[in-house]
Enzyme design. Sequence first.
Site, PDB file in Angstrom:
ATOM      1  N   TYR A 141      28.810  79.039  33.410  1.00 26.32           N
ATOM      2  CA  TYR A 141      27.595  79.523  34.088  1.00 26.32           C
ATOM      3  C   TYR A 141      26.889  80.576  33.237  1.00 26.32           C
ATOM      4  CZ  TYR A 141      24.840  82.477  37.217  1.00 26.32           C
ATOM      5  OH  TYR A 141      23.836  83.237  37.771  1.00 26.32           O
ATOM      6  N   LYS A 145      23.084  80.443  31.583  1.00 25.59           N
ATOM      7  CA  LYS A 145      21.998  81.382  31.876  1.00 25.59           C
ATOM      8  C   LYS A 145      21.426  81.955  30.574  1.00 25.59           C
ATOM      9  CE  LYS A 145      20.651  82.188  35.558  1.00 25.59           C
ATOM     10  NZ  LYS A 145      19.675  81.430  36.417  1.00 25.59           N
TER      11      LYS A 145
HETATM   12  N1  LIG Z   1      23.727  85.757  43.459  1.00 22.64           N
HETATM   13  C1  LIG Z   1      23.902  86.583  42.441  1.00 22.64           C
HETATM   14  O1  LIG Z   1      24.669  87.536  42.544  1.00 22.64           O
HETATM   15  C2  LIG Z   1      23.148  86.349  41.154  1.00 22.64           C
HETATM   16  C3  LIG Z   1      23.449  87.167  40.053  1.00 22.64           C
HETATM   17  C4  LIG Z   1      22.746  86.971  38.862  1.00 22.64           C
HETATM   18  C5  LIG Z   1      21.779  85.985  38.792  1.00 22.64           C
HETATM   19  N2  LIG Z   1      21.520  85.202  39.871  1.00 22.64           N
HETATM   20  C6  LIG Z   1      20.488  84.171  39.740  1.00 22.64           C
HETATM   21  O2  LIG Z   1      19.587  84.272  40.818  1.00 22.64           O
HETATM   22  C7  LIG Z   1      19.119  82.970  41.190  1.00 22.64           C
HETATM   23  C8  LIG Z   1      19.314  82.743  42.662  1.00 22.64           C
HETATM   24  O3  LIG Z   1      20.682  82.888  42.978  1.00 22.64           O
HETATM   25  P1  LIG Z   1      21.188  82.833  44.481  1.00 22.64           P
HETATM   26  O4  LIG Z   1      22.127  83.924  44.669  1.00 22.64           O
HETATM   27  O5  LIG Z   1      20.046  82.700  45.396  1.00 22.64           O
HETATM   28  O6  LIG Z   1      22.004  81.473  44.445  1.00 22.64           O
HETATM   29  P2  LIG Z   1      22.355  80.482  45.640  1.00 22.64           P
HETATM   30  O7  LIG Z   1      22.381  81.197  46.926  1.00 22.64           O
HETATM   31  O8  LIG Z   1      23.562  79.721  45.189  1.00 22.64           O
HETATM   32  O9  LIG Z   1      21.113  79.498  45.670  1.00 22.64           O
HETATM   33  C9  LIG Z   1      20.868  78.626  44.612  1.00 22.64           C
HETATM   34  C10 LIG Z   1      19.842  77.629  45.067  1.00 22.64           C
HETATM   35  O10 LIG Z   1      19.608  76.724  43.968  1.00 22.64           O
HETATM   36  C11 LIG Z   1      19.609  75.412  44.481  1.00 22.64           C
HETATM   37  N3  LIG Z   1      19.990  74.424  43.475  1.00 22.64           N
HETATM   38  C12 LIG Z   1      21.119  74.393  42.736  1.00 22.64           C
HETATM   39  N4  LIG Z   1      21.123  73.306  41.955  1.00 22.64           N
HETATM   40  C13 LIG Z   1      19.973  72.639  42.214  1.00 22.64           C
HETATM   41  C14 LIG Z   1      19.415  71.428  41.735  1.00 22.64           C
HETATM   42  N5  LIG Z   1      20.042  70.674  40.825  1.00 22.64           N
HETATM   43  N6  LIG Z   1      18.210  71.038  42.220  1.00 22.64           N
HETATM   44  C15 LIG Z   1      17.550  71.770  43.156  1.00 22.64           C
HETATM   45  N7  LIG Z   1      18.053  72.932  43.656  1.00 22.64           N
HETATM   46  C16 LIG Z   1      19.245  73.345  43.187  1.00 22.64           C
HETATM   47  C17 LIG Z   1      20.630  75.445  45.584  1.00 22.64           C
HETATM   48  O11 LIG Z   1      20.419  74.366  46.441  1.00 22.64           O
HETATM   49  P3  LIG Z   1      21.652  73.527  47.044  1.00 22.64           P
HETATM   50  O12 LIG Z   1      22.058  74.237  48.277  1.00 22.64           O
HETATM   51  O13 LIG Z   1      21.055  72.202  47.276  1.00 22.64           O
HETATM   52  O14 LIG Z   1      22.750  73.517  46.012  1.00 22.64           O
HETATM   53  C18 LIG Z   1      20.302  76.793  46.236  1.00 22.64           C
HETATM   54  O15 LIG Z   1      19.245  76.660  47.157  1.00 22.64           O
HETATM   55  C19 LIG Z   1      19.863  81.986  40.286  1.00 22.64           C
HETATM   56  O16 LIG Z   1      19.035  81.656  39.194  1.00 22.64           O
HETATM   57  C20 LIG Z   1      21.058  82.760  39.799  1.00 22.64           C
HETATM   58  O17 LIG Z   1      21.497  82.312  38.547  1.00 22.64           O
HETATM   59  C21 LIG Z   1      22.173  85.362  41.058  1.00 22.64           C
END
Ligand SMILES: NC(=O)c1ccc[n+]([C@@H]2O[C@H](COP(=O)([O-])OP(=O)(O)OC[C@H]3O[C@@H](n4cnc5c(N)ncnc54)[C@H](OP(=O)(O)O)[C@@H]3O)[C@@H](O)[C@H]2O)c1
Length: 372
Positions: A141, A145
């Site tokens: 992952y 990124k």
């Molecule tokens: N959460 C953290 O602590 C954190 C930390 C650093 C960076 N980030 C970044 O912040 C962003 C948002 O993270 P988050 O915490 O909101 O993650 P999350 O809750 O896991 O949500 C990710 C979303 O992406 C969608 N997704 C994944 N694969 C997909 C695909 N192939 N096509 C269409 N949709 C897809 C998922 O949909 P499905 O339900 O259909 O899978 C989900 O709605 C990401 O870019 C992540 O890398 C998050």
Amino acid sequence: MILVTGGAGHLGANLVRRLIADGHGGDIRALYRPASDNRALDGLPIELVAGDLRDLESLRAAVRGCDLVYHCAAKISTLAGSEREIFDCNVVGTRHLLLAAREAGAKKVVVSGSFSAVGHHLSRPSDESVPFYPFALAMPYEWTKALVEMECWRAAAAGLETVVATSCAIMGPHDYKPSRMGETLIAYAHRKLPAYIPGGFEFVSARDIVEGHILAMEKGRSGEKYIISTRYVTLDELMQIFQEVTGTPKPRFRLPPPLMAGIAAVASPIMSRFFPRRTQRLTPGAIRLLRMGRRADHGKAERDLGFRPTSMEEAVTLAYADFLRRGLIERPRRSVAFVDPYPAPKGKPAVEAAPSAGQGPAKVNGAPEVQA
Ligand SMILES: NC(=O)c1ccc[n+]([C@@H]2O[C@H](COP(=O)([O-])OP(=O)(O)OC[C@H]3O[C@@H](n4cnc5c(N)ncnc54)[C@H](OP(=O)(O)O)[C@@H]3O)[C@@H](O)[C@H]2O)c1
């Protein structure tokens, strides 16, 4: 029109609500996958479009007519074993989306980045200038990124205004799936967290990372990334905050990180093999990140975007209150009223997701569902 990918995820759910609160309700389109848990989008006055980052044609349809794009979707995993899916969703998916956005004439794209794609300093917090170091141990992952950023710089060089808003570990409300941090808070409130390991991480409140995305869209320079964080929190501090917010006493035991790293290294592959659906809280990757104690310097976002962090205590309180109101915490020791950080615009009803719409395509209030 504004496209939000990953709108059903933790960040996306907060971002969509903030955009609605800012008065963009009728102009928001969210990309979702019909077979997923999309409760976060239920009842919102937005347009939905079904699609997948791996399917370029679905993104072409999703981005059609959109000026602004927030790309929050990503496959997050600290587990080994799904490298291909993580790569295809994150790297190939971002390439697809940026291509589709350029073809459609979108004005600007803000892509959610990760602090794991920033290099690590032992002696001082890392800012945006510290490059990802490819020879250190990193999870698939984290690698993806870093590669996502390369896709962004390529798109920026090709003329598409592209900015990366780099997120740290998110804590906050509207966490429907819920996230690893959300599950930890729920387990804590149920007294199912008998021990923890010392360590720490740079956290960001959901409100702050949303604000960072909005500011990056308004003021961010194309080809630049901005680290958005609230503050560094040790696990000792986090347990103290959990105790104060939930009224539940914190665990008495702190486990030695090397011992836990050894146990996780053995247990994680077994869990993945035999209990693939069970969430693993302490994977070897997660333990490594906690032990590294990586700190972020968000000074660039403060200087260039006017970003001002809020508080982790508030983020935990909002997350807890939201879990309470949705019935995810049984027999709570302390009751806290949920005060939505994204109040409805004047004269409009409050935005409220239905409590249990479950899986499948979300319904849209008063807006047509667009099928890509
Ligand atoms: N959460 C953290 O602590 C954190 C930390 C650093 C960076 N980030 C970044 O912040 C962003 C948002 O993270 P988050 O915490 O909101 O993650 P999350 O809750 O896991 O949500 C990710 C979303 O992406 C969608 N997704 C994944 N694969 C997909 C695909 N192939 N096509 C269409 N949709 C897809 C998922 O949909 P499905 O339900 O259909 O899978 C989900 O709605 C990401 O870019 C992540 O890398 C998050």
